[in-house]
Design an enzyme around this catalytic site. Structure first.
Site, PDB file in Angstrom:
ATOM      1  N   THR A 136       0.828  -1.202   0.000  1.00  0.00           N
ATOM      2  CA  THR A 136       0.000   0.000   0.000  1.00  0.00           C
ATOM      3  C   THR A 136       0.864   1.254   0.000  1.00  0.00           C
ATOM      4  O   THR A 136       2.020   1.230   0.452  1.00  0.00           O
ATOM      5  CB  THR A 136      -0.903  -0.008   1.255  1.00  0.00           C
ATOM      6  OG1 THR A 136      -1.538   1.260   1.385  1.00  0.00           O
ATOM      7  CG2 THR A 136      -0.110  -0.254   2.533  1.00  0.00           C
ATOM      8  N   ASP A 137       0.282   2.362  -0.474  1.00  0.00           N
ATOM      9  CA  ASP A 137       1.012   3.636  -0.399  1.00  0.00           C
ATOM     10  C   ASP A 137       1.129   4.133   1.045  1.00  0.00           C
ATOM     11  O   ASP A 137       1.918   5.025   1.337  1.00  0.00           O
ATOM     12  CB  ASP A 137       0.351   4.700  -1.301  1.00  0.00           C
ATOM     13  CG  ASP A 137      -1.079   5.049  -0.911  1.00  0.00           C
ATOM     14  OD1 ASP A 137      -1.633   4.409   0.014  1.00  0.00           O
ATOM     15  OD2 ASP A 137      -1.657   5.961  -1.539  1.00  0.00           O
ATOM     16  N   GLU A 138       0.314   3.558   1.951  1.00  0.00           N
ATOM     17  CA  GLU A 138       0.317   4.051   3.341  1.00  0.00           C
ATOM     18  C   GLU A 138       1.637   3.798   4.059  1.00  0.00           C
ATOM     19  O   GLU A 138       1.904   4.406   5.096  1.00  0.00           O
ATOM     20  CB  GLU A 138      -0.822   3.414   4.150  1.00  0.00           C
ATOM     21  CG  GLU A 138      -2.178   3.821   3.651  1.00  0.00           C
ATOM     22  CD  GLU A 138      -3.303   3.555   4.645  1.00  0.00           C
ATOM     23  OE1 GLU A 138      -3.036   3.385   5.849  1.00  0.00           O
ATOM     24  OE2 GLU A 138      -4.458   3.535   4.196  1.00  0.00           O
ATOM     25  N   TYR A 162      -2.027  -0.672  11.040  1.00  0.00           N
ATOM     26  CA  TYR A 162      -2.185  -1.301   9.721  1.00  0.00           C
ATOM     27  C   TYR A 162      -0.965  -1.025   8.843  1.00  0.00           C
ATOM     28  O   TYR A 162      -0.331  -1.953   8.323  1.00  0.00           O
ATOM     29  CB  TYR A 162      -3.460  -0.789   9.022  1.00  0.00           C
ATOM     30  CG  TYR A 162      -3.483  -1.060   7.530  1.00  0.00           C
ATOM     31  CD1 TYR A 162      -3.633  -2.351   7.046  1.00  0.00           C
ATOM     32  CD2 TYR A 162      -3.320  -0.015   6.605  1.00  0.00           C
ATOM     33  CE1 TYR A 162      -3.617  -2.605   5.668  1.00  0.00           C
ATOM     34  CE2 TYR A 162      -3.315  -0.262   5.237  1.00  0.00           C
ATOM     35  CZ  TYR A 162      -3.466  -1.562   4.776  1.00  0.00           C
ATOM     36  OH  TYR A 162      -3.447  -1.804   3.421  1.00  0.00           O
ATOM     37  N   LYS A 166       1.951  -3.525   7.292  1.00  0.00           N
ATOM     38  CA  LYS A 166       2.243  -3.682   5.855  1.00  0.00           C
ATOM     39  C   LYS A 166       3.715  -3.339   5.584  1.00  0.00           C
ATOM     40  O   LYS A 166       4.384  -4.006   4.791  1.00  0.00           O
ATOM     41  CB  LYS A 166       1.327  -2.779   5.020  1.00  0.00           C
ATOM     42  CG  LYS A 166      -0.135  -3.168   5.006  1.00  0.00           C
ATOM     43  CD  LYS A 166      -0.447  -4.515   4.378  1.00  0.00           C
ATOM     44  CE  LYS A 166      -0.275  -4.528   2.877  1.00  0.00           C
ATOM     45  NZ  LYS A 166      -0.754  -5.832   2.287  1.00  0.00           N
TER      46      LYS A 166
HETATM   47  P1  NAD Z   1     -10.114  -7.009   1.993  1.00  0.00           P
HETATM   48  O1  NAD Z   1     -10.123  -6.737   3.465  1.00  0.00           O
HETATM   49  O2  NAD Z   1     -11.321  -6.686   1.181  1.00  0.00           O
HETATM   50  O3  NAD Z   1      -9.774  -8.549   1.711  1.00  0.00           O
HETATM   51  C1  NAD Z   1      -8.778  -9.249   2.412  1.00  0.00           C
HETATM   52  C2  NAD Z   1      -8.945 -10.735   2.087  1.00  0.00           C
HETATM   53  O4  NAD Z   1      -7.915 -11.441   2.780  1.00  0.00           O
HETATM   54  C3  NAD Z   1     -10.278 -11.325   2.546  1.00  0.00           C
HETATM   55  O5  NAD Z   1     -10.810 -12.139   1.530  1.00  0.00           O
HETATM   56  C4  NAD Z   1      -9.897 -12.152   3.760  1.00  0.00           C
HETATM   57  O6  NAD Z   1     -10.765 -13.269   3.970  1.00  0.00           O
HETATM   58  C5  NAD Z   1      -8.481 -12.585   3.394  1.00  0.00           C
HETATM   59  N1  NAD Z   1      -7.677 -12.940   4.563  1.00  0.00           N
HETATM   60  C6  NAD Z   1      -7.526 -12.225   5.702  1.00  0.00           C
HETATM   61  N2  NAD Z   1      -6.732 -12.885   6.570  1.00  0.00           N
HETATM   62  C7  NAD Z   1      -6.352 -14.031   5.941  1.00  0.00           C
HETATM   63  C8  NAD Z   1      -5.515 -15.115   6.312  1.00  0.00           C
HETATM   64  N3  NAD Z   1      -4.918 -15.172   7.515  1.00  0.00           N
HETATM   65  N4  NAD Z   1      -5.331 -16.124   5.443  1.00  0.00           N
HETATM   66  C9  NAD Z   1      -5.937 -16.094   4.216  1.00  0.00           C
HETATM   67  N5  NAD Z   1      -6.765 -15.095   3.822  1.00  0.00           N
HETATM   68  C10 NAD Z   1      -6.954 -14.074   4.674  1.00  0.00           C
HETATM   69  O7  NAD Z   1      -8.835  -6.248   1.447  1.00  0.00           O
HETATM   70  P2  NAD Z   1      -8.633  -5.391   0.113  1.00  0.00           P
HETATM   71  O8  NAD Z   1      -9.110  -4.028   0.335  1.00  0.00           O
HETATM   72  O9  NAD Z   1      -9.139  -6.173  -1.030  1.00  0.00           O
HETATM   73  O10 NAD Z   1      -7.027  -5.341   0.068  1.00  0.00           O
HETATM   74  C11 NAD Z   1      -6.294  -6.422  -0.502  1.00  0.00           C
HETATM   75  C12 NAD Z   1      -4.818  -6.133  -0.384  1.00  0.00           C
HETATM   76  O11 NAD Z   1      -4.517  -4.919  -1.047  1.00  0.00           O
HETATM   77  C13 NAD Z   1      -4.325  -5.961   1.058  1.00  0.00           C
HETATM   78  O12 NAD Z   1      -3.058  -6.547   1.160  1.00  0.00           O
HETATM   79  C14 NAD Z   1      -4.247  -4.447   1.241  1.00  0.00           C
HETATM   80  O13 NAD Z   1      -3.265  -4.116   2.185  1.00  0.00           O
HETATM   81  C15 NAD Z   1      -3.865  -4.023  -0.159  1.00  0.00           C
HETATM   82  N6  NAD Z   1      -4.306  -2.670  -0.552  1.00  0.00           N
HETATM   83  C16 NAD Z   1      -5.622  -2.301  -0.446  1.00  0.00           C
HETATM   84  C17 NAD Z   1      -6.024  -1.046  -0.900  1.00  0.00           C
HETATM   85  C18 NAD Z   1      -7.469  -0.600  -0.834  1.00  0.00           C
HETATM   86  O14 NAD Z   1      -7.764   0.548  -1.184  1.00  0.00           O
HETATM   87  N7  NAD Z   1      -8.420  -1.424  -0.422  1.00  0.00           N
HETATM   88  C19 NAD Z   1      -5.080  -0.165  -1.454  1.00  0.00           C
HETATM   89  C20 NAD Z   1      -3.734  -0.575  -1.510  1.00  0.00           C
HETATM   90  C21 NAD Z   1      -3.368  -1.837  -1.084  1.00  0.00           C
HETATM   91  O1  DAU Z   2      -4.091   4.157   0.599  1.00  0.00           O
HETATM   92  C1  DAU Z   2      -4.352   2.790   0.477  1.00  0.00           C
HETATM   93  C2  DAU Z   2      -5.218   2.330   1.643  1.00  0.00           C
HETATM   94  O2  DAU Z   2      -6.522   2.833   1.422  1.00  0.00           O
HETATM   95  C3  DAU Z   2      -5.248   0.811   1.791  1.00  0.00           C
HETATM   96  O3  DAU Z   2      -3.964   0.347   2.079  1.00  0.00           O
HETATM   97  C4  DAU Z   2      -6.227   0.386   2.890  1.00  0.00           C
HETATM   98  O4  DAU Z   2      -6.326  -1.025   2.935  1.00  0.00           O
HETATM   99  C5  DAU Z   2      -7.584   0.974   2.568  1.00  0.00           C
HETATM  100  O5  DAU Z   2      -8.500   0.653   3.599  1.00  0.00           O
HETATM  101  C6  DAU Z   2      -7.494   2.491   2.388  1.00  0.00           C
HETATM  102  O6  DAU Z   2      -7.187   3.130   3.655  1.00  0.00           O
HETATM  103  P1  DAU Z   2      -7.927   4.476   4.133  1.00  0.00           P
HETATM  104  O7  DAU Z   2      -7.848   4.543   5.606  1.00  0.00           O
HETATM  105  O8  DAU Z   2      -7.465   5.646   3.350  1.00  0.00           O
HETATM  106  O9  DAU Z   2      -9.434   4.139   3.642  1.00  0.00           O
HETATM  107  P2  DAU Z   2     -10.867   4.386   4.339  1.00  0.00           P
HETATM  108  O10 DAU Z   2     -11.902   4.106   3.294  1.00  0.00           O
HETATM  109  O11 DAU Z   2     -10.979   3.709   5.654  1.00  0.00           O
HETATM  110  O12 DAU Z   2     -10.847   5.947   4.608  1.00  0.00           O
HETATM  111  C7  DAU Z   2     -10.686   6.887   3.551  1.00  0.00           C
HETATM  112  C8  DAU Z   2     -10.662   8.261   4.169  1.00  0.00           C
HETATM  113  O13 DAU Z   2     -11.965   8.565   4.692  1.00  0.00           O
HETATM  114  C9  DAU Z   2      -9.707   8.404   5.349  1.00  0.00           C
HETATM  115  O14 DAU Z   2      -9.142   9.712   5.332  1.00  0.00           O
HETATM  116  C10 DAU Z   2     -10.610   8.238   6.571  1.00  0.00           C
HETATM  117  C11 DAU Z   2     -11.921   8.820   6.100  1.00  0.00           C
HETATM  118  N1  DAU Z   2     -13.147   8.216   6.675  1.00  0.00           N
HETATM  119  C12 DAU Z   2     -13.265   6.866   6.606  1.00  0.00           C
HETATM  120  C13 DAU Z   2     -14.385   6.255   7.120  1.00  0.00           C
HETATM  121  C14 DAU Z   2     -14.523   4.748   7.072  1.00  0.00           C
HETATM  122  C15 DAU Z   2     -14.129   9.019   7.206  1.00  0.00           C
HETATM  123  O15 DAU Z   2     -14.014  10.267   7.237  1.00  0.00           O
HETATM  124  N2  DAU Z   2     -15.235   8.413   7.708  1.00  0.00           N
HETATM  125  C16 DAU Z   2     -15.408   7.058   7.700  1.00  0.00           C
HETATM  126  O16 DAU Z   2     -16.451   6.557   8.198  1.00  0.00           O
END
Ligand code: NAD
Ligand code: DAU
Length: 356
Positions: A136-138, A162, A166
């Site tokens: 992730t970019d985080e 988190y 990562k």
């Molecule tokens: P998500 O939470 O929707 O899905 C995670 C999946 O991992 C689920 O299907 C869960 O059942 C599985 N999982 C969790 N623990 C496990 C374990 N111990 N063994 C096997 N499976 C397991 O997540 P997402 O938003 O789809 O993110 C996927 C990946 O991309 C993550 O690694 C996250 O850090 C990364 N990522 C997400 C975002 C975003 O915006 N959502 C952005 C950048 C990177």
């Molecule tokens: O940047 C990549 C990341 O983006 C991924 O690595 C993470 O897995 C993914 O969850 C996401 O993280 P964020 O924390 O940025 O996403 P989230 O949707 O939780 O929140 C987006 C922004 O909105 C953040 O600034 C927090 C804010 N927020 C979020 C929620 C859930 C609110 O203001 N209210 C809310 O209820």
């Protein structure tokens, strides 16, 4: 890399939001690959995300935990896995603040376990093998308003449990490359949006709550900035890096599309109200400022020049139409939303608010 017909790719976390798009993308685009979806099916994993491809001849699902070395060893050997795309993780920042140990277990120990299983099975026969770690970019921390976007050399500075987990997993991936020679690539994506995202995250949460006439919780002053990318553009970028990325390298992925949270929420109100036939401004009253997220990163923005230059990737989904289609998808999939926002979800949210 293995020749096209010999590829067996293990996708971890393939039942989650991004993982399900990655699985679908690979199953459809490469019918001669065998794609194994390995997922623990936590609250975030949902096989309903994959009903359209579940009977594809080149797809299979294995229920398992990435922390289980024995199961991984056996699976890699039995299936002759030669590629791994690792997405399984705990992914929600707010949950990590409540339960950091779970994040260390899954994201750090789980990644380490998977690395070890790959190292043992591939046993220095690196030719044709690839371990793609989805990060992730985080991990880069937070930007101030005038700062240049994160590039691949930006020092790590994670703030939440988190992002710390990562970042730690990234270090193990690099350590396995540098120490044992494991062929790895890493990608760092910005915030994704699109179908099948859990309504714990900002965009689907707001769509769901507007439909239900419930408050839209804005953390702090709503001025935090995220760089939004359509999930299918992320899947395409993973495809490019998995196949053509340089061994040992990281690539940033992002939309070049920065928005303040409050503006995203206002845009969502407009799009949902339009699609529900409400008068303009109908749901503005739902905007509710709440206590800020602890350690809330101000701004993320990604410089994707390396991915564009080396691999020619460009995102294909313009944001406003991508978001409009996403809203429409959620409105048309009320049953899916109902299933993932059951009692456990409602209870979790009630507790979360009590904590704030
Ligand atoms: P998500 O939470 O929707 O899905 C995670 C999946 O991992 C689920 O299907 C869960 O059942 C599985 N999982 C969790 N623990 C496990 C374990 N111990 N063994 C096997 N499976 C397991 O997540 P997402 O938003 O789809 O993110 C996927 C990946 O991309 C993550 O690694 C996250 O850090 C990364 N990522 C997400 C975002 C975003 O915006 N959502 C952005 C950048 C990177
Ligand atoms: O940047 C990549 C990341 O983006 C991924 O690595 C993470 O897995 C993914 O969850 C996401 O993280 P964020 O924390 O940025 O996403 P989230 O949707 O939780 O929140 C987006 C922004 O909105 C953040 O600034 C927090 C804010 N927020 C979020 C929620 C859930 C609110 O203001 N209210 C809310 O209820």
């Amino acid at each position: 890399m293995a020749s096209d017909r010999q590829r067996c790719i293990l996708v971890t976390g393939g039942a989650g939001f991004i993982g399900s798009h990655v699985v679908r993308h690979f199953v459809r685009k490469y019918p001669y690959y065998h794609i194994i979806n390995f997922d623990k099916l936590t609250y975030a994993g949902n096989l309903e995300n994959l009903t359209d491809i579940r009977n594809a001849p080149n797809y299979s699902f294995v229920h398992g935990d990435i922390c289980d070395l024995g199961t991984l060893r056996a699976l890699l050997r039995e299936q002759k896995v030669n590629g791994i795309i690792h997405l399984a993780a705990e992914s929600h920042v707010d949950r990590s603040i409540r339960d950091p140990f779970l994040f260390a277990r899954t994201n750090v120990i789980g990644t380490l376990t998977l690395l070890q299983a790959a190292r043992e099975y591939w046993d220095k026969q690196w030719e044709g093998k690839r371990f793609h770690h989805v990060s992730t970019d985080e991990v880069y921390g937070a930007l101030e308003l005038g700062d240049a976007p994160f590039n691949e050399s930006t020092p790590y500075s994670p703030h939440s449990p988190y992002s710390a987990s990562k970042a730690s997993s990234d270090h193990f991936v690099r350590a396995y490359h540098d120490t044992y020679g494991l062929p790895v690539v890493l990608t760092h994506s910005s915030n994704n949006y699109g179908p099948f995202q859990s309504p714990e995250k900002l965009i689907p949460l707001c769509i769901h709550n507007i439909c239900e006439n419930k408050p839209l919780p804005i953390y702090g002053n709503g001025e935090n900035i995220r760089d939004w990318l359509h999930v299918q553009d992320h899947a395409q970028a993973i495809d490019e890096v998995f196949h053509r990325g340089r061994n040992g390298e990281s690539y940033n992925i992002g939309g070049g599309n920065e928005w303040e949270n409050i503006d995203i929420v206002k845009l969502l109100i407009r799009l949902v109200d339009e699609q529900l036939g409400h008068p303009a401004g109908h749901s503005d009253k739902l905007i509710t400022y709440v206590a800020d997220r602890a350690g809330h990163d101000l701004r993320y923005a990604t410089d994707t020049g390396k991915l564009r230059r080396e691999l020619g990737w460009v995102p294909q989904h313009p944001f406003e139409s991508g978001l409009r289609e996403t809203v429409q998808w959620y409105l048309e999939h009320a049953e899916w939303v109902k299933n993932v926002t059951g009692c456990a979800y409602e209870r979790y949210y009630a507790e979360m608010y009590n904590d704030k």
